[in-house]
Design an enzyme around this catalytic site. Sequence first.
Site, PDB file in Angstrom:
ATOM      1  NE  ARG A 131      21.267 -38.705  40.454  1.00  0.00           N
ATOM      2  CZ  ARG A 131      21.935 -39.469  41.303  1.00  0.00           C
ATOM      3  NH1 ARG A 131      22.834 -38.940  42.108  1.00  0.00           N
ATOM      4  NH2 ARG A 131      21.708 -40.769  41.380  1.00  0.00           N
ATOM      5  CD1 TRP A 167      26.407 -44.797  32.788  1.00  0.00           C
ATOM      6  CD2 TRP A 167      25.031 -46.088  33.977  1.00  0.00           C
ATOM      7  NE1 TRP A 167      26.615 -46.084  32.392  1.00  0.00           N
ATOM      8  CE2 TRP A 167      25.788 -46.909  33.100  1.00  0.00           C
ATOM      9  CE3 TRP A 167      24.102 -46.692  34.808  1.00  0.00           C
ATOM     10  CZ2 TRP A 167      25.633 -48.294  33.051  1.00  0.00           C
ATOM     11  CZ3 TRP A 167      23.949 -48.073  34.767  1.00  0.00           C
ATOM     12  CH2 TRP A 167      24.696 -48.865  33.897  1.00  0.00           C
ATOM     13  CG  ASP A 321      22.670 -55.682  42.561  1.00  0.00           C
ATOM     14  OD1 ASP A 321      22.887 -56.653  43.300  1.00  0.00           O
ATOM     15  OD2 ASP A 321      21.516 -55.260  42.318  1.00  0.00           O
ATOM     16  NE  ARG A 513      18.431 -46.331  42.894  1.00  0.00           N
ATOM     17  CZ  ARG A 513      19.398 -46.595  43.778  1.00  0.00           C
ATOM     18  NH1 ARG A 513      19.230 -47.550  44.672  1.00  0.00           N
ATOM     19  NH2 ARG A 513      20.526 -45.913  43.769  1.00  0.00           N
TER      20      ARG A 513
END
Length: 549
Positions: A131, A167, A321, A513
């Site tokens: 991705r 997202w 998180d 990331r």
Amino acid sequence: MKPVHESHRALVPWPMGVEPEHVREATSRLVTHVSRQIDDSGAIIGECRSRVLESALALTLMTRTGAASPARDRVLAYLQGHLDASQEFDRVLATLAVGRATGRASAGDADIVGKLTDALLGAAPSFISARRRRMLYAVLSLLGCPVPSDAAPAADEDAPTDPAHSWAAVQQAAVTLVLATATGVSNGATAAALRTLTAIRPATTVWEGYVLLHLLSLHALAGVPGQEETVRSGLETLLRHQRDDGGFPFVVNLQHWCTSTAGIALAAAGAHPAVLRSMAETLAAHETDEEQGSLCRSLSRGAPLAGGWSIGPHVAQNDVDCTSCILEFLQTVDPVGHGGTVRRGVEGLLAVQGDDGGFPTYVAGAASEPCMTAAAVNALAAHPFTAPARERALAFLADSQLHDGGFEPGWSRSRLHAMFRARLAACAAAPDDHRTARMAERIERSVRETQNADGGWGMQPGDASDDISTAYGLITLCYGADSRPVGRALSWLLAHQNADGGYDGVPDMVGPRPFPYRIPVLTDAPVLLALGHVRHRVQGTAALLRDVA
């Protein structure tokens, strides 16, 4: 993240060569520095600094649409100031965007695409590499680079169906349209992508405060006939978030993440209870706008985390998180007063645990991640009824440990980030869980063996020491027995404190990331957290730091 009491483990002896009063003074100054960033509502806003990636996309969109304004001049100047940036990715993006904006563009080199993509993807988890590779191809194509032949959408390609958070779904839609426009392809995936992008209404809002997604969406729509007004209005909407230096950030802010991580650190270091209560109350009061939450759920492919928290107050996409850290903080400050809120958060975490025992970042069914699993274990440790879930999670962590004692990259560039959180998670293991004990021993051994000669640690073994990685390493070794590496790490941090009491080393957090972003308090908080662990785990420090606030 918070300090853990291990009744069976002796405290670390006070390290020789470290002056107790120096530790007390440094901790007090850092507590004051972080506390000054809390606003009247009890929040740390966590405004994200400008980044080259978003700024290059913004300037290229202005160039593409013919927009001429002082805002364009300012972002052009920002990027001109980054033509010699230390990071190759930033240098290339700034050069390509400035070249196109000033009429001196050259055709992008195919070699640049492959080189940059391979270098960046080495720092990303393997399960997102495909991705992210497509995203990088799309970004570079917008800046004039050729699209690799294997990246062109297939004529019969359908919309993706794999588990993904909202997202990721929007990012995939934007990337699909960008690559389809660049290669002249139209298929079922492009039709679905257009529906997704129009659903987030980019003409009037930066959806979820996610500036990068807003920019990718506008670029994608710019290639679709009939979307000109949406793109023009969306560009005007974007300008509300231009920073004083002319650049644009990754996201508007990360208020919940910054408030919770700084709150845990302040609590560990012994900050004033009134300050902690104010921070906890603003986090506990969070409520998601129902319309925004409904859209988030409709875009997600997989059940989102319910009853938890997102990165900020105007963001609907909850994550493991933020939820885990906020739960830790609320349980530290007032477990009874926030009992109902905590219970809902715990139930939300348990609902997204995977069949493999691990936890994903966003939605049930997505890939489990070691760092998120450690975060969840640390949040669940205060609740005895979660013992079976924690046992499965610790088994996943042990299975995920690499041969060098570390773990696959998570949301930090620092190898030690997942390691310190996994070491803390190991404290929740049953006394007869020898497998988790061995995992913890390998973590400690690896951290000791990779400590630099100057006492610190870098993002990766052999890198120059930095503030954040050194803090992570120090936290890990506070749960060992040898005071010597603890003393060297503590001395390094004491020597690198700024005159204002804070720290300003290189950032470690990444999003998406593997792209790093900078929020100043996210450098201060790990160091303060490390000093808080010293306070709890090193002999004589609790009394020394009793009244640092």
